[in-house]
Design a protein around this motif. Structure first.
Motif, PDB file in Angstrom:
ATOM      1  N   PRO A 131      15.616  42.696  50.905  1.00 22.21           N
ATOM      2  CA  PRO A 131      14.292  43.306  51.083  1.00 22.21           C
ATOM      3  C   PRO A 131      14.332  44.826  51.131  1.00 22.21           C
ATOM      4  CG  PRO A 131      15.099  42.480  53.165  1.00 22.21           C
ATOM      5  CD  PRO A 131      16.087  42.053  52.133  1.00 22.21           C
ATOM      6  N   GLU A 132      13.153  45.407  51.070  1.00 18.05           N
ATOM      7  CA  GLU A 132      12.978  46.855  51.224  1.00 18.05           C
ATOM      8  C   GLU A 132      12.414  47.100  52.609  1.00 18.05           C
ATOM      9  OE1 GLU A 132      10.436  50.509  49.126  1.00 18.05           O
ATOM     10  OE2 GLU A 132      10.767  48.616  48.072  1.00 18.05           O
ATOM     11  N   ALA A 297      11.996  40.750  57.583  1.00 21.37           N
ATOM     12  CA  ALA A 297      11.470  40.748  56.219  1.00 21.37           C
ATOM     13  C   ALA A 297      11.859  39.469  55.492  1.00 21.37           C
ATOM     14  CB  ALA A 297      11.987  41.973  55.460  1.00 21.37           C
ATOM     15  N   LEU A 298      13.090  39.009  55.697  1.00 15.65           N
ATOM     16  CA  LEU A 298      13.537  37.780  55.043  1.00 15.65           C
ATOM     17  C   LEU A 298      12.725  36.584  55.533  1.00 15.65           C
ATOM     18  CD1 LEU A 298      15.845  36.800  53.064  1.00 15.65           C
ATOM     19  CD2 LEU A 298      17.005  36.008  55.137  1.00 15.65           C
ATOM     20  N   GLY A 299      12.446  36.548  56.846  1.00 19.55           N
ATOM     21  CA  GLY A 299      11.680  35.449  57.405  1.00 19.55           C
ATOM     22  C   GLY A 299      10.311  35.314  56.774  1.00 19.55           C
ATOM     23  N   LYS A 300       9.723  36.435  56.390  1.00 21.96           N
ATOM     24  CA  LYS A 300       8.402  36.403  55.755  1.00 21.96           C
ATOM     25  C   LYS A 300       8.457  35.826  54.341  1.00 21.96           C
ATOM     26  CE  LYS A 300       6.661  40.331  58.429  1.00 21.96           C
ATOM     27  NZ  LYS A 300       6.224  41.741  58.405  1.00 21.96           N
ATOM     28  N   ARG A 361      11.956  30.490  61.953  1.00 21.85           N
ATOM     29  CA  ARG A 361      11.724  30.835  60.549  1.00 21.85           C
ATOM     30  C   ARG A 361      12.824  31.765  60.032  1.00 21.85           C
ATOM     31  NH1 ARG A 361       6.699  29.211  58.805  1.00 21.85           N
ATOM     32  NH2 ARG A 361       6.974  30.448  56.917  1.00 21.85           N
ATOM     33  N   GLN A 362      13.239  32.703  60.856  1.00 21.36           N
ATOM     34  CA  GLN A 362      14.279  33.635  60.432  1.00 21.36           C
ATOM     35  C   GLN A 362      15.619  32.921  60.268  1.00 21.36           C
ATOM     36  OE1 GLN A 362      14.094  36.717  63.399  1.00 21.36           O
ATOM     37  NE2 GLN A 362      12.171  37.541  62.640  1.00 21.36           N
ATOM     38  N   SER A 363      15.916  31.990  61.168  1.00 20.74           N
ATOM     39  CA  SER A 363      17.168  31.223  61.059  1.00 20.74           C
ATOM     40  C   SER A 363      17.170  30.379  59.787  1.00 20.74           C
ATOM     41  CB  SER A 363      17.335  30.313  62.282  1.00 20.74           C
ATOM     42  OG  SER A 363      17.471  31.072  63.463  1.00 20.74           O
ATOM     43  N   SER A 413      26.470  29.600  62.550  1.00 15.08           N
ATOM     44  CA  SER A 413      26.350  30.997  62.967  1.00 15.08           C
ATOM     45  C   SER A 413      27.142  31.914  62.050  1.00 15.08           C
ATOM     46  CB  SER A 413      26.837  31.141  64.407  1.00 15.08           C
ATOM     47  OG  SER A 413      26.811  32.487  64.821  1.00 15.08           O
ATOM     48  N   ILE A 414      28.322  31.482  61.645  1.00 15.27           N
ATOM     49  CA  ILE A 414      29.162  32.298  60.754  1.00 15.27           C
ATOM     50  C   ILE A 414      28.487  32.483  59.400  1.00 15.27           C
ATOM     51  CG2 ILE A 414      31.334  32.303  59.444  1.00 15.27           C
ATOM     52  CD1 ILE A 414      32.595  30.893  61.909  1.00 15.27           C
ATOM     53  N   ARG A 415      27.942  31.401  58.845  1.00 16.20           N
ATOM     54  CA  ARG A 415      27.279  31.507  57.536  1.00 16.20           C
ATOM     55  C   ARG A 415      26.065  32.424  57.619  1.00 16.20           C
ATOM     56  NH1 ARG A 415      29.325  25.972  56.874  1.00 16.20           N
ATOM     57  NH2 ARG A 415      27.668  25.150  58.225  1.00 16.20           N
ATOM     58  N   ARG A 416      25.312  32.321  58.706  1.00 20.67           N
ATOM     59  CA  ARG A 416      24.147  33.198  58.867  1.00 20.67           C
ATOM     60  C   ARG A 416      24.573  34.658  59.007  1.00 20.67           C
ATOM     61  NH1 ARG A 416      21.092  29.327  63.264  1.00 20.67           N
ATOM     62  NH2 ARG A 416      20.179  27.846  61.769  1.00 20.67           N
ATOM     63  N   THR A 417      25.660  34.885  59.740  1.00 22.25           N
ATOM     64  CA  THR A 417      26.150  36.251  59.913  1.00 22.25           C
ATOM     65  C   THR A 417      26.584  36.847  58.580  1.00 22.25           C
ATOM     66  OG1 THR A 417      26.867  35.801  62.183  1.00 22.25           O
ATOM     67  CG2 THR A 417      27.876  37.680  61.064  1.00 22.25           C
ATOM     68  N   LYS A 418      27.233  36.035  57.741  1.00 15.44           N
ATOM     69  CA  LYS A 418      27.651  36.532  56.428  1.00 15.44           C
ATOM     70  C   LYS A 418      26.431  36.843  55.558  1.00 15.44           C
ATOM     71  CE  LYS A 418      32.246  34.424  56.150  1.00 15.44           C
ATOM     72  NZ  LYS A 418      33.164  33.562  55.361  1.00 15.44           N
ATOM     73  N   ALA A 419      25.406  35.998  55.652  1.00 17.44           N
ATOM     74  CA  ALA A 419      24.173  36.271  54.898  1.00 17.44           C
ATOM     75  C   ALA A 419      23.510  37.545  55.413  1.00 17.44           C
ATOM     76  CB  ALA A 419      23.219  35.084  55.028  1.00 17.44           C
ATOM     77  N   LEU A 420      23.526  37.735  56.729  1.00 16.17           N
ATOM     78  CA  LEU A 420      22.950  38.942  57.320  1.00 16.17           C
ATOM     79  C   LEU A 420      23.715  40.181  56.877  1.00 16.17           C
ATOM     80  CD1 LEU A 420      21.080  40.442  59.239  1.00 16.17           C
ATOM     81  CD2 LEU A 420      22.568  39.747  61.141  1.00 16.17           C
ATOM     82  N   ASP A 421      25.046  40.087  56.855  1.00 13.05           N
ATOM     83  CA  ASP A 421      25.851  41.228  56.404  1.00 13.05           C
ATOM     84  C   ASP A 421      25.490  41.612  54.972  1.00 13.05           C
ATOM     85  OD1 ASP A 421      27.128  41.259  58.829  1.00 13.05           O
ATOM     86  OD2 ASP A 421      28.910  40.174  58.131  1.00 13.05           O
ATOM     87  N   TRP A 422      25.252  40.604  54.132  1.00  8.95           N
ATOM     88  CA  TRP A 422      24.867  40.877  52.745  1.00  8.95           C
ATOM     89  C   TRP A 422      23.514  41.579  52.699  1.00  8.95           C
ATOM     90  CZ3 TRP A 422      20.794  39.558  49.591  1.00  8.95           C
ATOM     91  CH2 TRP A 422      20.965  39.786  48.227  1.00  8.95           C
ATOM     92  N   LEU A 423      22.588  41.138  53.537  1.00 10.92           N
ATOM     93  CA  LEU A 423      21.263  41.771  53.590  1.00 10.92           C
ATOM     94  C   LEU A 423      21.373  43.236  53.996  1.00 10.92           C
ATOM     95  CD1 LEU A 423      19.060  39.087  55.398  1.00 10.92           C
ATOM     96  CD2 LEU A 423      18.848  39.830  53.022  1.00 10.92           C
TER      97      LEU A 423
END
Length: 448
Positions: A131-132, A297-300, A361-363, A413-423
């Motif tokens: 997202p921006e 932003a991702l949750g939206k 929603r964010q998770s 939790s690890i997979r979400r953290t990796k996705a967050l790091d990418w974001l």
């Protein structure tokens, strides 16, 4: 224990699985159950622990023995099944046909039983692009320094009488004498300063004070109703209020004399110190703020009309537990917290529900992104989580969590953290002086 598990693709937030426990495990469980019953109960004519099976069957019932053995088997097999499937259940795992108890295990035969596991919904995103977002600059801006200076100067605030002869209005600050008549001892006092901002005192008390004039005395009464253990309880409060005057808050202008009170030679030195403090704070807060904003932003972008009730309830319970634990560490009860802030229990719970839905929603959005990116949680990743937690014996802790079926939650939790790091790495960031924008908006509103 050895088990075999096969599972179907989840549907309607449910995963159907078939669990098979070998006959040898069944036989061992039944044997243990007979042994435990013999030790636990006294059977006439037999020493404790030595009653034979026929005697136990005659008194306890064969089905009762098998029911206990079956229950023990399922309790032991459930965490192994969750680990095998790498799934974090939502709610309780149900065994057997829908609405019925599972069939009993039988000695000499494999035990095959169906399991229904509640799971999070598999969702899609409107867009999988990073997202921006807007972010404050790393350096302190003049508007941010001004805001922090005003916060510090607010501690030097004084209250002066409003000379204009007029009635009290909403938003005023008033000086009052409050005499308790019934149930409002916590509000009583002489020359109490009250801000009529809808936050500090009960709405009915504020409504009663609005319209009063200097020197006027008034009796004000109100009732508050709350629910406790399923029953409604009402409390009546009554006070006598005397208005001493309407006050205005006066904040001093920053000058060298004020700067010296804070230990600085002049205004320039004071502002330089504030700038340094703001920038030091940003080094800590900006990374977390960026994470919060990209996840928001991702949750939206989540394509989901409503979060399933079971999952939202689970998140709600997590939030409530986290909050209560935080209060407990501060030696504060929930009732004390709510009273201090003038928040009603129903309003608090409603706000917590909103937070739970947002976090859910964010998770789910992070789950969807992680699946799209194809990120994995390796055994090394899992070990690293325990190492970061400062666990002394990592191997033992990992195996304990594995045996309890709790490692799937760590992997989530690890997979979400990796996705967050990418974001965070890929988000487009617009640098905006948000404090200056808010100040400009406030000035415009005042002018209008």
């Amino acid at each position: 224990m050895k088990i075999t598990v096969t599972a179907e693709k989840p549907s309607d937030e449910k995963m159907a699985a078939t669990l098979t426990i070998p006959a040898a495990e069944v036989d061992a469980a039944v044997k243990r159950t007979y042994k435990d019953i013999a030790k636990k109960y006294n059977f006439q004519g037999f020493r404790r622990g030595h009653a034979p099976r026929p005697v136990i069957d005659g008194i306890m019932g064969r089905e009762a023995v098998l029911a206990q053995a079956t229950n023990d088997l399922l309790n032991a097999a459930e965490p192994l099944m969750l680990e095998e499937l790498d799934v974090t259940p939502v709610g309780r795992v149900d065994f057997g046909a829908e609405g019925a108890d599972p069939e009993l295990a039988v000695e000499g035969a494999d035990y095959v039983v169906t399991a229904t596991i509640g799971v999070r919904p598999s969702c899609e995103l409107e867009s999988y692009d990073a997202p921006e977002i807007n972010m404050p600059p790393e350096e302190a801006t003049e508007a941010e320094i001004d805001w922090q200076v005003n916060q510090l100067l607010s501690y030097q605030m004084t209250y002066e009488d409003v000379e204009e002869e007029r009635a009290v209005e909403n938003g005023d600050i008033v000086s009052v004498d409050v005499e308790n008549v019934e149930g409002a001892g916590h509000l009583a006092g002489k020359n109490r300063l009250l801000a009529l901002d809808g936050q500090q005192i009960p709405d009915q008390l504020q409504e009663g004070i609005v319209g009063m004039k200097k020197g006027e005395e008034k009796a004000i009464e109100w009732t508050r109703t709350h629910e406790h253990e399923g029953e409604e309880h009402s409390h009546t409060f009554s006070v006598k209020v005397t208005l001493n005057g309407i006050k205005k808050a006066v904040t001093p202008e920053l000058d060298d004399e004020i700067a010296k009170k804070y230990g600085y030679d002049d205004v320039a030195a004071f502002r330089a110190a504030v700038k340094e403090e703001v920038e030091a704070d940003k080094k800590t807060t900006l990374p977390n703020l960026k994470e919060d904003r990209v996840v928001e932003a991702l949750g939206k972008a989540l394509k989901l009309e409503a979060v399933p009730e079971a999952y939202q309830n689970e998140i709600f319970n997590e939030l409530a537990s986290e909050f209560l634990a935080q209060l407990q560490r501060q030696n504060v009860s929930l009732d004390m917290y709510l009273r201090a802030r003038g928040v009603k229990t129903d309003d608090f719970l409603a706000d917590l529900r909103v937070q739970a839905e947002e976090r859910a929603r964010q998770s789910l959005a992070l789950d969807a992104l992680a699946a799209k990116l194809g990120v994995e949680a390796t055994e090394d990743d899992v070990r690293a989580e325990f190492e970061k937690a400062g666990v002394e014996d990592v191997d033992a802790s990992v195996e304990q969590w594995r045996s309890e079926g709790r490692l799937p939650a760590i992997r989530d939790s690890i997979r979400r953290t990796k996705a967050l790091d990418w974001l965070v790495e890929n988000a487009k960031v617009n640098i905006v002086d948000e404090v200056a924008e808010r100040a400009a908006a406030a000035d415009k509103a005042d002018a209008e």
